[in-house]
Design a protein around this motif. Sequence first.
Motif, PDB file in Angstrom:
ATOM      1  N   ARG A 188       0.837  -1.211   0.000  1.00 24.27           N
ATOM      2  CA  ARG A 188       0.000   0.000   0.000  1.00 24.27           C
ATOM      3  C   ARG A 188       0.868   1.256   0.000  1.00 24.27           C
ATOM      4  NH1 ARG A 188      -4.373  -2.431   4.366  1.00 24.27           N
ATOM      5  NH2 ARG A 188      -5.872  -3.229   2.816  1.00 24.27           N
ATOM      6  N   VAL A 189       1.937   1.230   0.789  1.00 32.74           N
ATOM      7  CA  VAL A 189       2.848   2.380   0.793  1.00 32.74           C
ATOM      8  C   VAL A 189       3.439   2.572  -0.597  1.00 32.74           C
ATOM      9  CG1 VAL A 189       5.009   3.285   1.723  1.00 32.74           C
ATOM     10  CG2 VAL A 189       3.374   2.186   3.251  1.00 32.74           C
ATOM     11  N   GLN A 190       3.820   1.488  -1.255  1.00 33.77           N
ATOM     12  CA  GLN A 190       4.388   1.603  -2.591  1.00 33.77           C
ATOM     13  C   GLN A 190       3.354   2.057  -3.618  1.00 33.77           C
ATOM     14  OE1 GLN A 190       7.048  -2.073  -3.310  1.00 33.77           O
ATOM     15  NE2 GLN A 190       8.229  -0.244  -3.812  1.00 33.77           N
ATOM     16  N   ALA A 191       2.114   1.655  -3.445  1.00 33.02           N
ATOM     17  CA  ALA A 191       1.071   2.130  -4.362  1.00 33.02           C
ATOM     18  C   ALA A 191       0.964   3.643  -4.323  1.00 33.02           C
ATOM     19  CB  ALA A 191      -0.271   1.499  -4.006  1.00 33.02           C
ATOM     20  N   MET A 192       1.158   4.231  -3.159  1.00 35.54           N
ATOM     21  CA  MET A 192       1.137   5.691  -3.039  1.00 35.54           C
ATOM     22  C   MET A 192       2.365   6.327  -3.681  1.00 35.54           C
ATOM     23  SD  MET A 192      -1.738   6.323  -1.601  1.00 35.54           S
ATOM     24  CE  MET A 192      -1.586   8.045  -1.106  1.00 35.54           C
ATOM     25  N   ASP A 193       3.308   5.500  -4.119  1.00 35.15           N
ATOM     26  CA  ASP A 193       4.491   5.949  -4.853  1.00 35.15           C
ATOM     27  C   ASP A 193       4.387   5.570  -6.331  1.00 35.15           C
ATOM     28  OD1 ASP A 193       6.995   7.301  -4.720  1.00 35.15           O
ATOM     29  OD2 ASP A 193       8.073   5.391  -4.662  1.00 35.15           O
ATOM     30  N   GLY A 194       3.206   5.137  -6.764  1.00 35.47           N
ATOM     31  CA  GLY A 194       2.959   4.820  -8.160  1.00 35.47           C
ATOM     32  C   GLY A 194       3.256   3.395  -8.574  1.00 35.47           C
ATOM     33  N   LEU A 200      -7.185   1.477  -6.880  1.00 34.46           N
ATOM     34  CA  LEU A 200      -6.637   1.279  -5.545  1.00 34.46           C
ATOM     35  C   LEU A 200      -6.454   2.634  -4.859  1.00 34.46           C
ATOM     36  CD1 LEU A 200      -5.330  -0.523  -3.345  1.00 34.46           C
ATOM     37  CD2 LEU A 200      -3.171  -0.301  -4.607  1.00 34.46           C
ATOM     38  N   VAL A 201      -5.946   3.594  -5.617  1.00 32.58           N
ATOM     39  CA  VAL A 201      -5.883   4.990  -5.162  1.00 32.58           C
ATOM     40  C   VAL A 201      -6.879   5.765  -6.012  1.00 32.58           C
ATOM     41  CG1 VAL A 201      -4.456   7.047  -4.919  1.00 32.58           C
ATOM     42  CG2 VAL A 201      -3.482   4.774  -4.447  1.00 32.58           C
ATOM     43  N   LEU A 207      -6.054   6.113  -0.788  1.00 31.27           N
ATOM     44  CA  LEU A 207      -5.968   4.665  -0.949  1.00 31.27           C
ATOM     45  C   LEU A 207      -7.183   3.986  -0.339  1.00 31.27           C
ATOM     46  CD1 LEU A 207      -3.001   2.369  -0.932  1.00 31.27           C
ATOM     47  CD2 LEU A 207      -4.811   1.801   0.690  1.00 31.27           C
ATOM     48  N   ASN A 208      -7.740   3.041  -1.061  1.00 29.86           N
ATOM     49  CA  ASN A 208      -8.905   2.285  -0.603  1.00 29.86           C
ATOM     50  C   ASN A 208      -8.429   0.968   0.015  1.00 29.86           C
ATOM     51  OD1 ASN A 208     -11.252   0.885  -0.188  1.00 29.86           O
ATOM     52  ND2 ASN A 208     -11.990   1.013  -2.291  1.00 29.86           N
ATOM     53  N   PRO A 209      -8.476   0.831   1.346  1.00 28.93           N
ATOM     54  CA  PRO A 209      -7.973  -0.394   1.973  1.00 28.93           C
ATOM     55  C   PRO A 209      -8.924  -1.578   1.849  1.00 28.93           C
ATOM     56  CG  PRO A 209      -8.814   1.082   3.648  1.00 28.93           C
ATOM     57  CD  PRO A 209      -8.917   1.820   2.353  1.00 28.93           C
ATOM     58  N   ALA A 210     -10.066  -1.392   1.217  1.00 42.45           N
ATOM     59  CA  ALA A 210     -11.047  -2.471   1.102  1.00 42.45           C
ATOM     60  C   ALA A 210     -10.868  -3.301  -0.159  1.00 42.45           C
ATOM     61  CB  ALA A 210     -12.466  -1.886   1.136  1.00 42.45           C
ATOM     62  N   VAL A 211      -9.951  -2.900  -1.047  1.00 37.20           N
ATOM     63  CA  VAL A 211      -9.760  -3.655  -2.283  1.00 37.20           C
ATOM     64  C   VAL A 211      -8.395  -4.325  -2.282  1.00 37.20           C
ATOM     65  CG1 VAL A 211     -11.348  -2.209  -3.591  1.00 37.20           C
ATOM     66  CG2 VAL A 211      -8.923  -1.615  -3.553  1.00 37.20           C
ATOM     67  N   GLY A 263      -1.731  -5.876   7.741  1.00 36.97           N
ATOM     68  CA  GLY A 263      -2.964  -5.232   7.305  1.00 36.97           C
ATOM     69  C   GLY A 263      -3.205  -3.861   7.886  1.00 36.97           C
ATOM     70  N   GLU A 264      -2.259  -3.336   8.672  1.00 41.21           N
ATOM     71  CA  GLU A 264      -2.485  -2.047   9.319  1.00 41.21           C
ATOM     72  C   GLU A 264      -2.460  -0.912   8.303  1.00 41.21           C
ATOM     73  OE1 GLU A 264      -0.944   0.514  13.199  1.00 41.21           O
ATOM     74  OE2 GLU A 264      -0.373  -1.593  12.907  1.00 41.21           O
ATOM     75  N   TRP A 265      -3.440  -0.017   8.411  1.00 38.89           N
ATOM     76  CA  TRP A 265      -3.493   1.156   7.541  1.00 38.89           C
ATOM     77  C   TRP A 265      -4.332   2.233   8.213  1.00 38.89           C
ATOM     78  CZ3 TRP A 265      -0.408   2.318   3.769  1.00 38.89           C
ATOM     79  CH2 TRP A 265      -0.689   3.440   2.979  1.00 38.89           C
ATOM     80  N   PRO A 266      -3.908   3.476   8.215  1.00 40.08           N
ATOM     81  CA  PRO A 266      -2.699   3.976   7.559  1.00 40.08           C
ATOM     82  C   PRO A 266      -1.427   3.547   8.263  1.00 40.08           C
ATOM     83  CG  PRO A 266      -3.758   5.725   8.797  1.00 40.08           C
ATOM     84  CD  PRO A 266      -4.706   4.551   8.846  1.00 40.08           C
TER      85      PRO A 266
END
Length: 512
Positions: free
Chosen positions: A93-99, A492-493, A498-502, A388-391
Motif C-alpha cells: 500500500r505504501v508503494q502504491a502511493m508511490d505509483g 486502488l488509489v 488509498l482504498n484499503p477495502a480492495v 494489514g495495518e493502515w494507515p
Amino acid sequence: MADLIKRALLIMIALLPLGSMANSYDIAIVGGRVIDPQSGLDAVRNIAISNNKIMLVTEQNITADKVIDANGLIVSPGFIDMHAHGQNLVAGRVQAMDGVTTALELESGALPVSQFYQQAADEGRAINYGASVNWANARIAAFVKDLPEDGSQWFEANMDKLDWQQQPASQEQLDKILTAVQQGLDEGGLGIGFLLGYAPGSGYKEYYQVSKLAAQAGLPTFTHARFLSMLEPDSSFEAMSEIVGVAASTGVHAHIVHLNSISLRDIALIGPMIKQAQQRGVDISTEAYPYGAGSTSVGSALFRGPNWREKVGGISAHNFDLNGHRLNEDELAHLQKDEPGTEVVIHLLDTSNPVDQHYLDESILFENGVIASDGMPWMLDGHPVASGEWPLPVKAWSHPRSAGTFSRFLRIYVRERKLLSWLEAIEKLSYGPAKILQDAIPQMKFKGRIQPGADADIVVFDPKTVTDKATFNQPAQTSSGYHYVLVNGVPLVDQSQLNPAVFPGQAIRNAH
C-alpha cells in the motif's frame, strides 16, 4: 422492410464515434497526457478499460461507468519495482502511493516459494507480487539444523551463524542446494536471487552451477555482488566481473542489483565494464535507486573482516542509522555482536557533495538501466508493522526508499534537474523492467504499457507536484501527487486516497 430498418440501424451504429454508447466500458480515463514508453506515445488521449484490461487508446470520445478526468495530468503505465523486500500488504500500500503497481522480490527471493505465494494469496495483496528463488535460504537449509518452519525468518535469524556465509559447500550440501533451488523454480519462482554479498565465502563453482539451473530454465538471475569494497583484492570491481563472467559462460540473463550501492565510487570503472560486456552480447541488466544510503543487517558479512571500514570508503559508526539515530562506536559494536540481524540504514555516499552526487548519477542514468527501490519491511518499536495495518503508523521505520523511490526519481531527475524527459524517465520505471523480464516471464508482456490488450495497471499523476516525502528521520510519509492508481483495472488509489477495502494484486509466476 424490417431487414432494411435493421441494416440501417447497424450502419448508424457503425458510424457513431467509438465508445459513444453509454456504459460501454468499465472505466474511462479522459483528457490526460498519455505516455507509453514502448511505442513512444506522448500525447493527449482517452483510455477505455474493461475486464482488467486496456481496451482502447483513442482521440475519440468514450463513455464508461466511471470516468476519470485526467486533464493536466500524466497517465502512465504502473511502475514496476524489481527489488522490493517489503512483501506484505502494508508495504504494498505504501508503494502504491508511490505509483508502484507491481513489486517483485527478486534479489533475495523466497524459499519455500510455494509458501510465499500461498501466504500472499490467503492474505490478499494491494499490488501485483512475485519472487525469485532464494539461494541464500537454500544454502542456510543445507548448513543449519533446526530451522523455523517459516522460511521468511531464516536469513536474519542466522546472521550470526558463519558457516553458511564463509565456507564452500561440500558435494552433499551442494546437491541439497541445487535440489532446493530447482524445486523453487518448479513452484513458479521468477529466477534465482543470489545474496552473494552475505555469503562471500561460498564457492565460485557453486555460483556457476546454480546459475546454470536458471540458464537451463530460461530464467534470469538477480545478484547482489560478492564484495563491497574499493580496495583490492575482493573489490566490487572483481565481484561485478564474476557476474559478467558467469553470464558470458552460462548464457544466463544476469541482472545486477543496486548498481549504485555496490559500485560506490568505482562506478567509472564498473559501468563501462558492464556496458562493454552488453555490447559484446552478454545478457546483463541492472538497476539503481536515487539515494546515497543503503540498508541491511548490521552484522552482515559486508561489515566484517580486516579493513572493512576502509574498503567501503572510510566509514565510522556514525554512518550507521537506526530509527533515525546515528550510532556511536559502542552501539555499533553491541549490535554487531548481540543483535546482528538488526536492520540499519548505512550512509555510503554524501549526495550533498557534488562529487558523490555525480557517482550516484552515473548509476541512475546508466543506459537501459531501471529504477528499483530495494525497499524494506516496515518496523515499529523493533517489531514488524502488522501487515494489514493502515494507515501506516507515523512512527514506523524503514529506509525512506521504501516509500519514496519512484517519486524522488521523478522529482529530482525530471522536474528539478531536467536530466531526463518524462517519457525517458517513465520507461525506467515501467516498460524498462517489463522488457527485462518479459522473455522469461510472459505475464510481463502485458505490463509497463498503455496499449490495447495490456493489463490496466495505470498511474495518473500531476507532473507539477509529484514528490517523495519520506526522509531518513521521518520515513513513514507516503508520496504525493498521485490522483489515481489502478491495479488490474481496480482503482486502488482514487482521488489521492488509498482504498484499503480492495485487494487487486495478482501473482506473477514463471510459466515453466
